[in-house]
Design a protein around this motif. Sequence first.
Motif, PDB file in Angstrom:
ATOM      1  N   VAL A 153       0.774  -1.378  -0.353  1.00 50.62           N
ATOM      2  CA  VAL A 153      -0.004  -0.144   0.320  1.00 50.62           C
ATOM      3  C   VAL A 153       0.633   1.517   0.067  1.00 50.62           C
ATOM      4  O   VAL A 153       1.989   1.097   0.030  1.00 50.62           O
ATOM      5  CB  VAL A 153      -0.751  -0.464   1.253  1.00 50.62           C
ATOM      6  N   ARG A 154       0.364   2.060  -1.434  1.00 51.36           N
ATOM      7  CA  ARG A 154       1.239   3.807  -0.329  1.00 51.36           C
ATOM      8  C   ARG A 154       1.382   4.550   1.096  1.00 51.36           C
ATOM      9  O   ARG A 154      -0.336   4.826   0.820  1.00 51.36           O
ATOM     10  CB  ARG A 154       0.691   4.351  -1.749  1.00 51.36           C
ATOM     11  N   ARG A 155       1.951   5.088   0.992  1.00 51.65           N
ATOM     12  CA  ARG A 155       2.232   5.523   2.498  1.00 51.65           C
ATOM     13  C   ARG A 155       3.102   6.884   2.465  1.00 51.65           C
ATOM     14  O   ARG A 155       4.284   6.157   1.977  1.00 51.65           O
ATOM     15  CB  ARG A 155       2.392   4.656   3.601  1.00 51.65           C
ATOM     16  N   ASN A 156       3.162   8.008   1.854  1.00 53.49           N
ATOM     17  CA  ASN A 156       3.832   8.772   2.033  1.00 53.49           C
ATOM     18  C   ASN A 156       4.328   9.294   0.833  1.00 53.49           C
ATOM     19  O   ASN A 156       5.853   9.507   1.237  1.00 53.49           O
ATOM     20  CB  ASN A 156       4.774   9.269   3.732  1.00 53.49           C
ATOM     21  N   GLY A 157       3.452   8.404   0.407  1.00 60.59           N
ATOM     22  CA  GLY A 157       3.793   8.360  -1.337  1.00 60.59           C
ATOM     23  C   GLY A 157       4.707   7.073  -1.382  1.00 60.59           C
ATOM     24  O   GLY A 157       5.471   6.757  -2.837  1.00 60.59           O
ATOM     25  N   LEU A 173       2.912   2.817  -9.596  1.00 62.49           N
ATOM     26  CA  LEU A 173       2.630   4.261 -10.001  1.00 62.49           C
ATOM     27  C   LEU A 173       1.243   4.148  -9.189  1.00 62.49           C
ATOM     28  O   LEU A 173       0.019   5.115  -8.908  1.00 62.49           O
ATOM     29  CB  LEU A 173       1.727   4.759 -11.741  1.00 62.49           C
ATOM     30  N   ALA A 174       1.017   2.902  -8.599  1.00 59.97           N
ATOM     31  CA  ALA A 174      -0.658   2.056  -8.383  1.00 59.97           C
ATOM     32  C   ALA A 174      -0.414   2.942  -6.625  1.00 59.97           C
ATOM     33  O   ALA A 174       0.323   2.985  -5.476  1.00 59.97           O
ATOM     34  CB  ALA A 174      -0.509   1.003  -8.209  1.00 59.97           C
ATOM     35  N   ASP A 175      -2.107   2.618  -5.688  1.00 57.09           N
ATOM     36  CA  ASP A 175      -1.921   3.212  -4.542  1.00 57.09           C
ATOM     37  C   ASP A 175      -1.672   1.545  -4.100  1.00 57.09           C
ATOM     38  O   ASP A 175      -1.096   1.763  -2.762  1.00 57.09           O
ATOM     39  CB  ASP A 175      -3.332   3.624  -4.478  1.00 57.09           C
ATOM     40  N   VAL A 176      -2.434   0.858  -4.686  1.00 58.13           N
ATOM     41  CA  VAL A 176      -2.231  -0.328  -3.617  1.00 58.13           C
ATOM     42  C   VAL A 176      -1.754  -1.228  -5.171  1.00 58.13           C
ATOM     43  O   VAL A 176      -2.539  -1.442  -5.828  1.00 58.13           O
ATOM     44  CB  VAL A 176      -3.471  -0.980  -2.816  1.00 58.13           C
ATOM     45  N   VAL A 177      -1.087  -2.650  -4.394  1.00 55.66           N
ATOM     46  CA  VAL A 177      -0.748  -3.678  -5.520  1.00 55.66           C
ATOM     47  C   VAL A 177      -1.305  -4.731  -4.485  1.00 55.66           C
ATOM     48  O   VAL A 177      -0.498  -5.214  -3.299  1.00 55.66           O
ATOM     49  CB  VAL A 177       0.896  -3.722  -5.364  1.00 55.66           C
ATOM     50  N   PHE A 178      -1.821  -5.765  -5.311  1.00 54.99           N
ATOM     51  CA  PHE A 178      -2.123  -7.297  -5.178  1.00 54.99           C
ATOM     52  C   PHE A 178      -0.938  -8.149  -5.870  1.00 54.99           C
ATOM     53  O   PHE A 178      -0.371  -8.107  -6.551  1.00 54.99           O
ATOM     54  CB  PHE A 178      -3.117  -7.669  -5.205  1.00 54.99           C
TER      55      PHE A 178
END
Length: 755
Positions: free
Chosen positions: A97-101, A470-475
């Motif tokens: 997950v994206r946290r602080n970029g 570039l994703a916000d979440v990666v599975f």
Amino acid sequence: MTDPIADPWGERTPYAEGAKWPDRVDSNVVIQPERWVQSACVLCSNGCGVDIGVADGRIVGVRGRQVDRVNQGRLGPKGLYGWQANNADDRLRRPLVRRNGELVETDWDTAMNAVAGRARRLLGKRGPGSIGFYTTGQLFVEDYYTLAVLTRAGIGTPHVDGNTRLCTATAAAALKETFGCDGQPGTLADVDHADTIFHVGVNLAETQTVTWMRTLDRLHGPDRPRLIVVDPRETPAAREADVHLPIRSGTNVALLNAIIRELLQRDWVDGGWVDEHTVGLEGLEETVAPYTPEHAAEICAVPADDIRRAAELIGTAERLLSVVLQGVYQSNQATAAACQVNNINLLRGMIGRPGCGVLQMNGQPTSQNTRETGCDGDLSGFRNWQNPKHVEELAELWNVDPLTIPHWGPPTHAMQIFRYAEKGSIGFLWIVGTNPAVSLPDLGRIRSILAKEELFVVVSDAFMTETAELADVVFPSAIWGEKAGTFTNADRTVHFSEQAIEPPGEARADREIFVDFAKRLGLRDKDGDPLLKWRTPEEAYAAWQECSKGRPCNYSELSYDALRAGSGLPWGGERLYADGRFPTDADFAQDYGHDLMTGAAMSRMEFEALGANGRAILKPADYRPPLEEPDGDYPFFLTTGRVVYHFHTRTKTGRAPELEEAAPDVWVELSEADASRLGIEDGQLVRVESPRGAVEGPARVTGNREGVVFIPFHYGYWDDRDGHRRAANELTITAWDPVSKQPVFKTAAARVVVP
Ligand code: SF4
């Protein structure tokens, strides 16, 4: 076995017309396997039967399946070496997950709740139209069907498409326009019987390598078939051809119209068959009348006599096999041109018999299933969104209100999905098993869309692709060999693939990811039961069998056990349309067709007015020039394509050492005349520029048509951080075919300079 890198097609095993293609088992094993597991290759649409060798819980090699109808034991270089990607050290093992970029590892609950939470909030605030899915041609039937039900019956969004839009949308569109329904009429085995083979915009040697081996074995056998090749590049097939037509890019329709005119003028038409089994002859005759060989020669810039000679070979064929791919599908007037190839076979009455067929080839390994299950622009089971009865059938099957299933207009195509994301009406985009940051046209624009703050991007993949970055979440996804399931190749052959090994880390099958998501979203049917009623691959497949029953792509007889028995099996039998009946009854047809020039969809009434009712439709089209043509500033036609050692954006083949070493970086192909005029030597660094970007690579001086510059599109940036200098799609245009909506990758204007 010869070295598959140095000689990708191997030793010849020549055979005569109508004889069985001799078996040859190719293999690549690095450690003696403890067991072999049945599967098929997923590195192109040929779908060669393969056994996976397993030792100590890892894949250690592959061997071709001798019993398989597709390849009879043969494998090409991608099939022999590509499996090493499963073992790559940089596989994604945990959700991110994206946290602080920054993308950071997390657990499934946290990642999945973030995704379901964002989707729920958007659904509540802005409705299903704010949610989009962009999927792939590389999942299994069980994954696709789960996604189709989740998106169509659960979320109710029309914004679902696959990257099959880039590779096979035109094949599907042309089959629907001519025959009323998708589904490959012919079979790869038609190569064994044809006396004339017509390649239009297909570089089979590099794209479907094993079927090129089969073709080569016929060409080098006792009853050599005649070969006609239409391609501006000097491909391996062009070098074997009796007639090679290196036409000007974007002029397929003019050439094909001239060939059709010759067939009509010289009475090389099976009149009785055409009268009985087709409609539209009059309109076709009228449209092609002005396309004399001389007129087409002017447009296509090839000699009129060569056009006549090609028409003569086609016109005097007794068994004609036509093969079509991206040179048509990704070019100007894609569907119009693909339909003219269908028309040629219909005029000759050469369809549904051994050696007589059309292969509107696919690009990706399982793109056929994207189309069948409804993860592209159609409804599941080749159902027609314009036919309320078809929508009701699905609603009943899924136990939902018919109004939940979006059918008020055509489903949204990929380029439009990205446009909606750009404009902000789509706020959630889930990208599954594909890499648009390298494979879509005009990459500068695509990167800026994916990076938008307001767009929530979810990526499911096995690797950290340029898109995943570039994703916000990666599975992390399980891939081939790590899950059980079925998939279908370009000639409708369905293969079952056993699970050979466990997925790495916490990676999961996409089917499982979708089921989990649906559960967290609380998607239910009319009775309040969970919408997705399956968990295992068997249960998902059984649900698909039920959905496909009674439709042309009927899987109900193709059980897992039947598919485990030896060879893959085609749905619909060996060849479609052997009885000369086509699925063009309005109640049954998958589509009511389009105006080939404008793309305007026809209504049921307009379709019925054609009077097809079981006959094929001869659809004509006038030639129109490409949207972007060379000029003084950009004097070349840029064309992009594949090479024999790589698949798509190299996420797998770039991690197979032999394939990577064979083609490690981008290059630029130029004709001898252009290289000499520009003073460019073979191997010299050149820069190709279009109004959208630039690519640099060493020149390769080839026998391609003058004025054409070719760049393989496989190369992106995951293994080259040196700016944006090597993806061919930095240069391509945002434009698409009006009917199939397939993006145009074969005709952009460019210039070549020495940096
Ligand atoms: S031809 Fe295609 S399916 Fe067959 S081995 Fe090569 S990549 Fe795999």
